[in-house]
Enzyme design. Sequence first.
Site, PDB file in Angstrom:
ATOM      1  N   HIS A 151       1.527  -7.083  -1.043  1.00 39.36           N
ATOM      2  CA  HIS A 151       2.220  -5.843  -1.413  1.00 39.36           C
ATOM      3  C   HIS A 151       1.954  -4.746  -0.389  1.00 39.36           C
ATOM      4  CE1 HIS A 151       3.633  -2.773  -4.467  1.00 39.36           C
ATOM      5  NE2 HIS A 151       2.946  -2.008  -3.634  1.00 39.36           N
ATOM      6  N   GLU A 152       0.684  -4.522  -0.077  1.00 39.54           N
ATOM      7  CA  GLU A 152       0.328  -3.444   0.850  1.00 39.54           C
ATOM      8  C   GLU A 152       0.747  -3.765   2.281  1.00 39.54           C
ATOM      9  OE1 GLU A 152      -0.448  -0.656  -0.275  1.00 39.54           O
ATOM     10  OE2 GLU A 152      -0.751  -1.353  -2.322  1.00 39.54           O
ATOM     11  N   HIS A 194       4.317  -2.655   2.740  1.00 41.83           N
ATOM     12  CA  HIS A 194       4.428  -1.248   3.105  1.00 41.83           C
ATOM     13  C   HIS A 194       4.109  -1.041   4.582  1.00 41.83           C
ATOM     14  CE1 HIS A 194       5.078   0.362  -0.858  1.00 41.83           C
ATOM     15  NE2 HIS A 194       3.933  -0.092  -1.338  1.00 41.83           N
ATOM     16  N   ASP A 239       4.028   3.682  -6.275  1.00 45.80           N
ATOM     17  CA  ASP A 239       5.287   3.704  -5.528  1.00 45.80           C
ATOM     18  C   ASP A 239       6.370   4.458  -6.292  1.00 45.80           C
ATOM     19  OD1 ASP A 239       4.144   2.224  -3.488  1.00 45.80           O
ATOM     20  OD2 ASP A 239       4.686   0.309  -4.409  1.00 45.80           O
TER      21      ASP A 239
END
Length: 286
Positions: free
Chosen positions: A43-44, A47, A137
């Site tokens: 997930h990170e 980003h 988010d």
Amino acid sequence: MNKYLGLLGKLHVHPLLWLIGGMAVLTAHFKQLCLLFFIVLIHELGHAAAAAFFSWRVKRILLLPFGGVAEMEEHGNRPFREEWIVTLAGPAQHLWLTAAGFFLWEAGWMDDGSWELFFRYNAALFSLNLLPIWPLDGGKLLFLLLSYRRPFGEAHRNMVAISAAVLAVSIVLLLAFAPRQLDLWAIAAFLAHALWQEKKQHPYVVMRFLLERYYGKKGDYARLQTITVPADERISAVLQRFYRGQKHAIVVVRDGRERTTLDENELLHAFFAEKRTDAPLGALIY
């Protein structure tokens, strides 16, 4: 390719995560922790990879006990399209992760228990991250929406207020339906602390936005925002009315008549270079 591989060098693990890892080994929950760690990491990295694609300055990728955060050295002056993509790039990872997990389960390479756990973690993190609470988010998307139509400082204050209201409602629901869910209480406590810190940091958030606008990379502004103010208005007060993603023309009025129009750089120069923080706009004319 090097800028993407370099993101791995920006990974940092919070000390509490190591502690929880040790506890997971002792309590036979190591498999669950590894699955959660992997999902949060992807997930990170989503980003961070999107940010690197747009040549953003990625400060670090911090993995926390209940999630993670990709910290950027950008302060609200990148194009809206880039910010939307970078923010949504994290939740988007859960879509392909779930699809890949389903494929592995269908092919018989993942047992039923692992697939169920993998799906539940992805669904939970996807849903949680889209709540309109800063610094999730969803909170960042809320800030983007607010700052599209409102001055940056006002949008930030409104975002904090809305986030606090949504968090308060979430805590009431947690009390009513899951009062013994310690992991959810820990997340709520983390969000409350992060939101309180963001509220206290409001003046510095606005200042970083203005500093980046003056000293940083100049953006390509698609819209011109006209701000009409009296000549005795303080420079610092006018700067509070600046929008993100827009170029500003400041129309100075005295005695009901338009005297002149100033470019935003004239105000930023007077504020930061000349230190005329409390000077009235009229001082820039006469």
